[in-house]
Design an enzyme around this catalytic site. Structure first.
Site, PDB file in Angstrom:
ATOM      1  N   ASN A 189      -0.975   0.099   5.125  1.00 49.63           N
ATOM      2  CA  ASN A 189      -0.383   0.630   5.882  1.00 49.63           C
ATOM      3  C   ASN A 189      -1.206   1.496   7.043  1.00 49.63           C
ATOM      4  OD1 ASN A 189       2.442  -0.025   4.813  1.00 49.63           O
ATOM      5  ND2 ASN A 189       1.717   1.179   3.235  1.00 49.63           N
ATOM      6  N   GLN A 245       1.800   5.577   6.677  1.00 48.93           N
ATOM      7  CA  GLN A 245       0.346   5.981   6.382  1.00 48.93           C
ATOM      8  C   GLN A 245      -0.114   7.054   5.849  1.00 48.93           C
ATOM      9  OE1 GLN A 245      -3.123   4.901   8.226  1.00 48.93           O
ATOM     10  NE2 GLN A 245      -4.305   5.056   6.301  1.00 48.93           N
ATOM     11  N   HIS A 264      -6.963   2.123   3.186  1.00 47.42           N
ATOM     12  CA  HIS A 264      -7.245   1.346   1.545  1.00 47.42           C
ATOM     13  C   HIS A 264      -5.318   0.587   1.295  1.00 47.42           C
ATOM     14  CE1 HIS A 264      -3.935   4.950   1.647  1.00 47.42           C
ATOM     15  NE2 HIS A 264      -2.985   4.124   1.789  1.00 47.42           N
ATOM     16  N   HIS A 321      -3.236  -1.981  -0.599  1.00 50.45           N
ATOM     17  CA  HIS A 321      -1.650  -2.302  -1.535  1.00 50.45           C
ATOM     18  C   HIS A 321      -2.163  -3.323  -2.276  1.00 50.45           C
ATOM     19  CE1 HIS A 321       0.428   2.060  -1.047  1.00 50.45           C
ATOM     20  NE2 HIS A 321      -0.344   1.499   0.351  1.00 50.45           N
TER      21      HIS A 321
HETATM   22  P1  5GP Z   1       0.319   4.780   2.343  1.00 51.75           P
HETATM   23  O1  5GP Z   1       1.354   5.590   2.029  1.00 51.75           O
HETATM   24  O2  5GP Z   1      -1.251   5.926   2.886  1.00 51.75           O
HETATM   25  O3  5GP Z   1       0.106   3.895   2.754  1.00 51.75           O
HETATM   26  O4  5GP Z   1      -0.422   4.608   0.573  1.00 51.75           O
HETATM   27  C1  5GP Z   1      -0.923   6.653  -0.286  1.00 51.75           C
HETATM   28  C2  5GP Z   1      -0.276   5.852  -1.464  1.00 51.75           C
HETATM   29  O5  5GP Z   1      -1.493   6.477  -2.780  1.00 51.75           O
HETATM   30  C3  5GP Z   1       1.062   6.165  -2.014  1.00 51.75           C
HETATM   31  O6  5GP Z   1       1.280   4.481  -2.359  1.00 51.75           O
HETATM   32  C4  5GP Z   1       0.485   7.357  -3.179  1.00 51.75           C
HETATM   33  O7  5GP Z   1       1.685   6.902  -4.233  1.00 51.75           O
HETATM   34  C5  5GP Z   1      -1.145   7.211  -3.371  1.00 51.75           C
HETATM   35  N1  5GP Z   1      -1.698   7.963  -3.918  1.00 51.75           N
HETATM   36  C6  5GP Z   1      -1.610   9.588  -2.882  1.00 51.75           C
HETATM   37  N2  5GP Z   1      -2.377  10.592  -3.563  1.00 51.75           N
HETATM   38  C7  5GP Z   1      -2.544   9.471  -4.826  1.00 51.75           C
HETATM   39  C8  5GP Z   1      -3.469  10.211  -5.715  1.00 51.75           C
HETATM   40  O8  5GP Z   1      -3.972  10.970  -5.900  1.00 51.75           O
HETATM   41  N3  5GP Z   1      -4.268   9.244  -6.626  1.00 51.75           N
HETATM   42  C9  5GP Z   1      -3.345   7.817  -6.828  1.00 51.75           C
HETATM   43  N4  5GP Z   1      -3.612   7.569  -8.001  1.00 51.75           N
HETATM   44  N5  5GP Z   1      -1.999   7.573  -5.846  1.00 51.75           N
HETATM   45  C10 5GP Z   1      -2.521   8.593  -4.711  1.00 51.75           C
END
Ligand code: 5GP
Ligand code: ZN
Length: 112
Positions: free
Chosen positions: A85, A92, A98, A100
């Site tokens: 994302n 994001q 990052h 997934h």
């Molecule tokens: P994005 O939405 O930015 O692509 O994904 C961020 C991801 O990071 C989300 O799926 C969320 O659940 C995960 N996430 C956010 N904070 C933490 C954290 O402190 N620890 C872990 N293990 N995952 C996190």
């Protein structure tokens, strides 16, 4: 970056169960899994998003590692999804690049 949660995780300042870790890349389980396997693969270096990547070796670092991890988990037969994302409209929420890595449910189209 000092106030970035993923930098803190990558530096070991916030404890997580690492699936893989070296000086350049870390892999750990998403805190809010969207599939039976939901891992996050990120560079230790703070890069805000995919749109900020200048060095293409970053892609090898995270995608190459993600595929290695997926193979190590035996996921190559059932398949897996890799998602990055990017930015606000890209969904994001954490501004540290990052990837997934998701598997264990059907992501085919149509969804079902
Ligand atoms: P994005 O939405 O930015 O692509 O994904 C961020 C991801 O990071 C989300 O799926 C969320 O659940 C995960 N996430 C956010 N904070 C933490 C954290 O402190 N620890 C872990 N293990 N995952 C996190
Ligand atoms: Zn960061």
């Amino acid at each position: 970056m000092s106030d970035c949660v993923f930098c803190k995780i990558a530096k070991g300042e916030i404890p997580v169960d690492f699936v893989y870790r070296d000086d350049a890349v870390v892999v750990f389980r998403d805190a809010s899994p969207q599939a039976p396997t939901h891992l996050l693969v990120l560079p230790v270096q703070h890069i805000v998003s995919a749109a900020e990547v200048n060095d293409p070796s970053v892609w090898t670092l995270i995608m190459g590692r993600a595929v290695e991890i997926a193979r190590g988990l035996g996921l190559e037969k059932e398949g897996f999804r890799m998602v990055i994302n990017t930015g606000v409209q890209g969904g994001q929420t954490v501004p540290h690049l990052h990837l997934h890595l998701l598997s264990g449910r059907n992501f085919g189209w149509p969804p079902g």
